[in-house]
Design a protein around this motif. Structure first.
Motif, short mmCIF file in Angstrom:
data_model
loop_
_atom_site.label_atom_id
_atom_site.label_comp_id
_atom_site.label_asym_id
_atom_site.label_seq_id
_atom_site.Cartn_x
_atom_site.Cartn_y
_atom_site.Cartn_z
N ARG A 12 125.25 11.49 109.10
CA ARG A 12 125.48 11.14 107.69
C ARG A 12 125.90 9.67 107.56
O ARG A 12 125.43 8.95 106.69
CB ARG A 12 126.56 12.04 107.09
CG ARG A 12 126.08 13.38 106.67
CD ARG A 12 127.18 14.14 105.92
NE ARG A 12 126.79 15.51 105.73
CZ ARG A 12 127.14 16.53 106.52
NH1 ARG A 12 127.94 16.32 107.56
NH2 ARG A 12 126.73 17.74 106.28
N ARG A 13 126.80 9.24 108.44
CA ARG A 13 127.25 7.83 108.40
C ARG A 13 126.10 6.88 108.68
O ARG A 13 125.92 5.88 107.97
CB ARG A 13 128.38 7.61 109.41
CG ARG A 13 129.72 8.16 108.97
CD ARG A 13 130.87 7.69 109.86
NE ARG A 13 130.68 8.03 111.26
CZ ARG A 13 131.07 9.18 111.83
NH1 ARG A 13 131.67 10.11 111.11
NH2 ARG A 13 130.87 9.39 113.11
N ARG A 16 123.67 6.74 105.72
CA ARG A 16 124.24 5.93 104.62
C ARG A 16 124.15 4.44 104.93
O ARG A 16 123.75 3.63 104.10
CB ARG A 16 125.70 6.36 104.40
CG ARG A 16 126.47 5.46 103.49
CD ARG A 16 126.62 6.04 102.17
NE ARG A 16 127.45 5.14 101.38
CZ ARG A 16 127.57 5.24 100.11
NH1 ARG A 16 126.96 6.21 99.49
NH2 ARG A 16 128.30 4.41 99.45
N ARG A 21 121.31 6.16 101.67
CA ARG A 21 121.28 7.53 101.14
C ARG A 21 122.46 8.33 101.67
O ARG A 21 122.81 8.25 102.83
CB ARG A 21 119.99 8.24 101.57
CG ARG A 21 118.76 7.60 101.03
CD ARG A 21 117.53 8.36 101.49
NE ARG A 21 116.33 7.63 101.12
CZ ARG A 21 115.27 7.52 101.88
NH1 ARG A 21 115.23 8.10 103.06
NH2 ARG A 21 114.24 6.84 101.47
N ARG A 22 123.02 9.12 100.79
CA ARG A 22 124.09 10.02 101.19
C ARG A 22 123.46 11.31 101.71
O ARG A 22 122.37 11.67 101.33
CB ARG A 22 124.99 10.36 100.01
CG ARG A 22 125.78 9.18 99.51
CD ARG A 22 126.71 9.62 98.39
NE ARG A 22 127.44 8.49 97.88
CZ ARG A 22 128.63 8.11 98.31
NH1 ARG A 22 129.22 8.77 99.28
NH2 ARG A 22 129.23 7.06 97.79
#
Length: 109
Positions: A12-13, A16, A21-22
């Motif tokens: 996820r990190r 981003r 994008r999250r």
């Protein structure tokens, strides 16, 4: 080419940071062109995301192979459209051909 497996939080990190994008994604690939035309690249895969995307009793191991091939093709310069045309694109068809070969030519169950 370097292949890195990330947990969900790390992916996820990276998603981003790299794309803005999250959320969780299954694979991210970064080509690293070198002087003289050589090509290197980094491919990041998230097993947790692969497990979420596997449907109808599919095998996570096969999905990890698919994601490795997918990321490698991106490093080599292949791309696909977003949305509905994605799975009919030349890249996707090539990807599935390689996945079948790596599985020894067996059809999916």
């Amino acid at each position: 080419m370097e292949l890195t497996l990330l947990d969900a939080a790390a992916m996820r990190r990276l998603n981003r940071r790299a794309t803005g994008r999250r959320g969780l994604t299954d694979v991210l690939a970064f080509p690293l062109p070198q002087p003289g035309g050589a090509l290197l690249g980094d491919v990041y895969i998230c097993r947790a995301a692969a497990e979420r995307w596997v449907k109808n009793g599919g095998r996570v191991e096969e999905e990890l192979v698919r994601l490795t091939v997918h990321g490698t093709l991106h490093v080599l310069g292949y791309d696909h459209p977003e949305g509905r045309g994605r799975t009919r694109s030349a890249m996707w068809l090539r990807q599935e051909r390689y996945v079948r070969r790596l599985r020894g030519g067996r059809e999916q169950r």
